[in-house]
Design a protein around this motif. Structure first.
Motif, short mmCIF file in Angstrom:
data_model
loop_
_atom_site.label_atom_id
_atom_site.label_comp_id
_atom_site.label_asym_id
_atom_site.label_seq_id
_atom_site.Cartn_x
_atom_site.Cartn_y
_atom_site.Cartn_z
N UNK A 107 0.84 -1.20 0.00
CA UNK A 107 0.00 0.00 0.00
C UNK A 107 0.87 1.25 0.00
N UNK A 108 1.98 1.21 0.76
CA UNK A 108 2.89 2.34 0.76
C UNK A 108 3.47 2.58 -0.63
N UNK A 109 3.83 1.48 -1.33
CA UNK A 109 4.37 1.61 -2.69
C UNK A 109 3.35 2.24 -3.61
N UNK A 110 2.09 1.83 -3.48
CA UNK A 110 1.05 2.42 -4.33
C UNK A 110 0.90 3.92 -4.05
N UNK A 111 0.95 4.30 -2.76
CA UNK A 111 0.80 5.71 -2.40
C UNK A 111 1.96 6.53 -2.96
N UNK A 112 3.19 5.99 -2.86
CA UNK A 112 4.34 6.72 -3.40
C UNK A 112 4.18 6.90 -4.90
N UNK A 113 3.71 5.86 -5.58
CA UNK A 113 3.52 5.97 -7.03
C UNK A 113 2.48 7.02 -7.39
#
Length: 639
Positions: A107-113
């Motif tokens: 989820x953190x990776x998605x938010x950063x993207x």
């Protein structure tokens, strides 16, 4: 004091009066200390107040807490910061996740993207990667952070952070190659509140806000710890920064995020929550929001609005000086007490108004303490000084003054007192010197006990007459009395000087009248009757306290005092009498003052016979003198 000299110009030197020569007085250290004492009290009060608010824990806590309340309640409203946004994992964010910790790396990776795609300026992730999750998700997040087209800053931990060796190895490996910043918060040791920010760790590691500010183009950041300038709310219900739930980031319009610094963190009860000045207005503040406040301060180039130490010290000095000044004003005690409360209250009210209007935050604990210390210390000092002055004056003047004169002496003490003693002063006054005729013979005729009883009765009656005429009895020399009219409070106008001369003449006449009753009583008791001689002269003289700490006397120096004594001695050569039991010889200045009073309707019931211009011992020029005739005594004898 019996036995006339062969020549009145060569008579004995009166022991009650000093020589006219006056030496320059030695430096008065006590007067000097009195002049500088208010300054010393002011400085000491300010220094002690400033030191106490920093070294005494309860006072330091009070100082900080009161400033916190001012920040929370009176800070001027500000719009939400345009350059910063927060993305927070709250309770709703974790509702659909399998675990709360560690935070879902996918989820953190998605938010950063999403944030990178929205064109944010930089991303700061306030989540500590100190333990692994699913390897695939960990790797995905790491690649996303490293490959993002915008700077992504991960937090690290300083040496004092309690991590195991395994946690520290994982953290260092996960964030390798990324811009990093520590997220350690500086907490007050007394109340654990966050008020300061440490921009760099001991190893030089920048903090998360400092690292983001550098990446955002801020050229210079503070190198030393600094107070946080908290960005206030637009209103009571709106946060200082736009806050978006982590689960809603994907659907946010890109222009809500574009160009902003975005901090990603958690907002969970009991996790990474800290006490700050803002906590007084509600719940604790999340750590990520604290980092946002610091970043906003760095981006805006602001400093904490609290008055610098130099300003606080100057204000403490000013308040201490004001307290000392109020104490020195000699106000009634109730007014001093009222000022002690009202002045700090007004200062606190003014500080609130000033801060609410966008001015500096004025810390008032130290200045208030300085005010109270200066006021209290100087009030106590003034009280001790008054007691010392009163004790000295009582020693000098004892009970030989009338109540009006005593009140005048006390009221005007500042004009002639210095260093707990009367200071030397030149003034114009009238001196009265009296002596009993044939006193030596009386001493030989009486036993010691009746002699002393008889003399005490005489002196007591004469002192009452002197005090009733507002004179001051300075001393007794055997049977002789030395009194002054117009001292120690100096007269500034000629009519006051003339009035003193008339009072002295009235006193001398009344002393003669009193002897009528005294002699009648003494004769009934088998004691000898007496007559007196009185010399009165008006002119300039030097008055002051002579002696040391063990013994001191208020003394008259100069020609006027000597002349009064010489006039009394010259009375031995004058056959005529003022009244049945008295001869009063006055100098020409004194008689002229009496005549001037007659013209003004303030006459004395007497006339004068010119004795002539005579040469007195110690006088180069002849002195014109007069023998007073008591008209009231003459009338009573005719009746």
């Amino acid at each position: 004091m019996d036995g006339p000299p062969a020549n009145p110009r060569e008579g004995p030197e009166p022991s009650a009066v000093a020589k006219p020569a006056v030496r320059d007085p030695p430096p008065d250290r006590r007067g000097w200390s009195r002049r500088w004492l208010p300054v010393a009290v002011m400085l000491a009060s300010a220094v002690l107040a400033l030191a106490a608010t920093r070294l005494v824990p309860p006072l330091r806590t009070a100082d900080e807490s009161l400033s916190d309340r001012l920040i929370a309640a009176a800070a001027p409203a500000q719009p939400q910061h345009a350059a910063i946004a927060l993305v927070l994992f709250g309770e709703d964010s974790f509702a659909g996740l399998a675990c709360r910790s560690p935070v879902d790396r996918g989820m953190l990776a998605d938010i950063v993207g999403v944030l990178a795609a929205a064109g944010v300026r930089a991303i700061g992730i306030d989540v500590l990667f100190d333990q692994p999750s699913l390897p695939a998700l960990d790797e995905r997040l790491r690649r996303t952070m490293l490959g993002a087209p915008v700077p992504v800053v991960a937090i690290t931990a300083l040496e004092q952070t309690p991590l195991t060796e395994r946690q520290r190895r994982f953290l260092d490996g996960f964030t390798e190659g990324m811009p990093r910043g520590h997220a350690n918060l500086a907490k007050d040791r007394l109340d654990a509140a966050v008020r300061w920010h440490v921009p760099f760790g001991g190893d030089g590691t920048p903090s998360l806000p400092v690292q983001l500010a550098r990446l955002g183009g801020v050229p210079v950041v503070p190198g030393e710890p600094f107070r946080i300038d908290w960005h206030s709310r637009p209103d009571g219900s709106t946060a200082p920064f736009p806050i978006y739930p982590a689960e809603s980031v994907a659907v946010l319009p890109k222009n809500w995020l574009a160009g902003r610094f975005v901090l990603v963190g958690t907002a969970l009860a009991g996790i990474d929550q800290h006490r700050t000045p803002l906590s007084l207005a509600g719940a604790s503040t999340p750590g990520v929001e604290i980092e946002a406040h610091v970043l906003a301060q760095l981006l805006d180039g602001r400093q904490n609005p609290r008055l610098p130490f130099a300003g606080e010290a100057a204000l403490a000095l000013l308040m201490a000086a004001a307290g000392v000044a109020v104490a020195l004003a000699g106000l009634p005690l109730w007014l001093v007490a009222a000022a002690g409360l009202l002045v700090p209250a007004a200062a606190w009210t003014g500080a609130n108004v000033l801060f609410a209007a966008g001015g500096p935050l004025v810390p008032l604990v130290a200045p208030s303490l300085a005010w109270g210390a200066g006021l209290a210390a100087m009030t106590v000092q003034m009280s001790l000084r008054e007691r010392a002055d009163r004790r000295v004056m009582m020693q000098l003047f004892a009970n030989h003054v009338s109540q009006p004169v005593a009140e005048e002496i006390w009221r005007e003490r500042a004009t002639f007192m210095t260093g707990n003693r009367p200071r030397p002063q030149q003034l114009t006054a009238t001196v009265l010197f009296s002596d009993i005729e044939g006193f030596t013979t009386i001493c030989e005729a009486l036993e010691p006990e009746p002699l002393i009883r008889w003399l005490e009765g005489y002196l007591d009656s004469m002192v009452q007459i002197v005090t009733a005429n507002d004179g001051v009895v300075l001393r007794f020399v055997g049977d002789a009395i030395l009194a002054v009219f117009g001292a120690p409070v100096a007269r500034s106008a000629q009519d006051e000087i003339d009035a003193d001369a008339r009072r002295a003449v009235c006193c001398a006449l009344q002393m003669g009248r009193e002897l009528v009753a005294l002699n009648r009583r003494w004769q009934a008791e088998g004691l000898p009757p007496v007559g007196i001689r009185v010399g009165v002269h008006t002119g300039p003289l030097v008055a002051g306290s002579l002696g040391g700490l063990r013994h001191s006397e208020y003394s008259l120096l100069g020609d006027t005092a000597n002349t009064a004594a010489r006039l009394e001695a010259y009375g031995k050569l004058v056959d005529a009498r003022t009244s049945r039991h008295c001869r009063v010889i006055v100098g020409d200045p004194t008689w002229q003052a009496v005549r001037q009073g007659e013209q003004q309707g303030a006459g004395v019931r007497c006339t004068a016979l010119p004795v002539g211009e005579v040469e007195l011992k110690g006088k180069v020029k002849a002195v014109r003198i007069w023998l007073l005739i008591d008209d009231e005594d003459a009338d009573s004898r005719r009746r």
